[in-house]
Structure formats: C-alpha cells, structure tokens
Design a protein around this motif. Structure first.
Motif, PDB file in Angstrom:
ATOM      1  N   ASN A  93      41.775  68.110  30.643  1.00 23.38           N
ATOM      2  CA  ASN A  93      41.547  68.588  29.290  1.00 23.38           C
ATOM      3  C   ASN A  93      40.181  69.284  29.212  1.00 23.38           C
ATOM      4  O   ASN A  93      39.161  68.718  29.599  1.00 23.38           O
ATOM      5  CB  ASN A  93      41.593  67.408  28.321  1.00 23.38           C
ATOM      6  CG  ASN A  93      41.507  67.837  26.891  1.00 23.38           C
ATOM      7  OD1 ASN A  93      40.674  68.641  26.517  1.00 23.38           O
ATOM      8  ND2 ASN A  93      42.374  67.270  26.074  1.00 23.38           N
ATOM      9  N   LEU A  94      40.152  70.512  28.709  1.00 22.93           N
ATOM     10  CA  LEU A  94      38.922  71.294  28.639  1.00 22.93           C
ATOM     11  C   LEU A  94      37.875  70.645  27.738  1.00 22.93           C
ATOM     12  O   LEU A  94      36.689  70.647  28.057  1.00 22.93           O
ATOM     13  CB  LEU A  94      39.236  72.714  28.161  1.00 22.93           C
ATOM     14  CG  LEU A  94      38.077  73.691  28.181  1.00 22.93           C
ATOM     15  CD1 LEU A  94      37.523  73.843  29.594  1.00 22.93           C
ATOM     16  CD2 LEU A  94      38.511  75.041  27.640  1.00 22.93           C
ATOM     17  N   LYS A  95      38.299  70.050  26.626  1.00 24.80           N
ATOM     18  CA  LYS A  95      37.355  69.378  25.733  1.00 24.80           C
ATOM     19  C   LYS A  95      36.719  68.172  26.424  1.00 24.80           C
ATOM     20  O   LYS A  95      35.518  67.918  26.264  1.00 24.80           O
ATOM     21  CB  LYS A  95      38.054  68.939  24.450  1.00 24.80           C
ATOM     22  CG  LYS A  95      38.377  70.078  23.507  1.00 24.80           C
ATOM     23  CD  LYS A  95      39.152  69.609  22.298  1.00 24.80           C
ATOM     24  CE  LYS A  95      38.235  68.872  21.349  1.00 24.80           C
ATOM     25  NZ  LYS A  95      38.922  68.474  20.098  1.00 24.80           N
ATOM     26  N   ALA A  96      37.502  67.443  27.204  1.00 26.26           N
ATOM     27  CA  ALA A  96      36.977  66.287  27.927  1.00 26.26           C
ATOM     28  C   ALA A  96      36.005  66.733  29.015  1.00 26.26           C
ATOM     29  O   ALA A  96      34.952  66.117  29.215  1.00 26.26           O
ATOM     30  CB  ALA A  96      38.113  65.473  28.537  1.00 26.26           C
ATOM     31  N   ARG A  97      36.331  67.818  29.693  1.00 24.58           N
ATOM     32  CA  ARG A  97      35.423  68.345  30.716  1.00 24.58           C
ATOM     33  C   ARG A  97      34.097  68.765  30.100  1.00 24.58           C
ATOM     34  O   ARG A  97      33.031  68.496  30.644  1.00 24.58           O
ATOM     35  CB  ARG A  97      36.054  69.536  31.427  1.00 24.58           C
ATOM     36  CG  ARG A  97      37.149  69.175  32.370  1.00 24.58           C
ATOM     37  CD  ARG A  97      37.638  70.420  33.053  1.00 24.58           C
ATOM     38  NE  ARG A  97      38.780  70.155  33.895  1.00 24.58           N
ATOM     39  CZ  ARG A  97      39.328  71.057  34.684  1.00 24.58           C
ATOM     40  NH1 ARG A  97      38.851  72.277  34.720  1.00 24.58           N
ATOM     41  NH2 ARG A  97      40.367  70.748  35.427  1.00 24.58           N
TER      42      ARG A  97
END
Length: 98
Positions: A80-84
């Motif tokens: 997930n880009l937000k988690a990264r």
C-alpha cells in the motif's frame, strides 16, 4: 556457505565520501516500525539504498492502518502506497532525532 556479515563496514561513495553503513542501520533500527534493515552502497553511485522490513507484529503499523480504515493483511499493507509513505516518514523522523 552462508554470508553472515559484510566484507567491509565502511563504504566509499562516488564523490569520495566514506560512510559507516552499520552505524546507519543501527540508527534506523530505532524506528518502532522496523524489524530489519539492510543498507547497500556502491562506489560508482553517490547514494545509498536500504531494504526495510516492517514488523509483522508491530502494533504501531497496525494501529496506523486501523486509524486510516485499512483492513488489509500484512502483505497488502506492505504494498500500500500510503503505508509505505507512513513508514518512510517515520524513518525520516527517526533519522532527524538521532
């Protein structure tokens, strides 16, 4: 045969700067989201690259995901880009404190 450590602890980057990679790894391991990190440098490049493994059982990442209403499993959460971006922000905060 099993590799257990680096050949050298200090790397020289392309611009001539010497970097103690083990020191960088130990500082970033202070981040509560990280369970493992590996930093790589090449004498032909002017930057370092890190492979970061977020903790599977670390509640900080799970708590953040719950706050953002993300119900993904660990593998999906890592993609997930937000988690990264959250993990990268936490690493930057850790680096600025140390």
């Amino acid at each position: 045969m099993k590799v257990i450590d680096r050949k050298k602890e200090i790397l020289k980057l392309s611009q001539g700067e010497y970097v103690a990679v083990e020191s960088i790894e130990s500082k970033y391991l202070q981040c509560p989201l990280v369970t493992s990190i590996w930093v790589y440098g090449n004498g032909f490049e002017s930057f370092l690259v890190a492979v970061v493994v977020p903790g599977r059982k670390v509640s900080a990442l799970e708590d953040w995901a719950a706050e953002d209403h993300l119900t993904d499993d660990y593998k999906s959460l890592c993609q997930n880009l937000k988690a990264r971006n959250y993990i990268l922000d936490e690493l930057n905060i850790t680096a600025s404190r140390v």
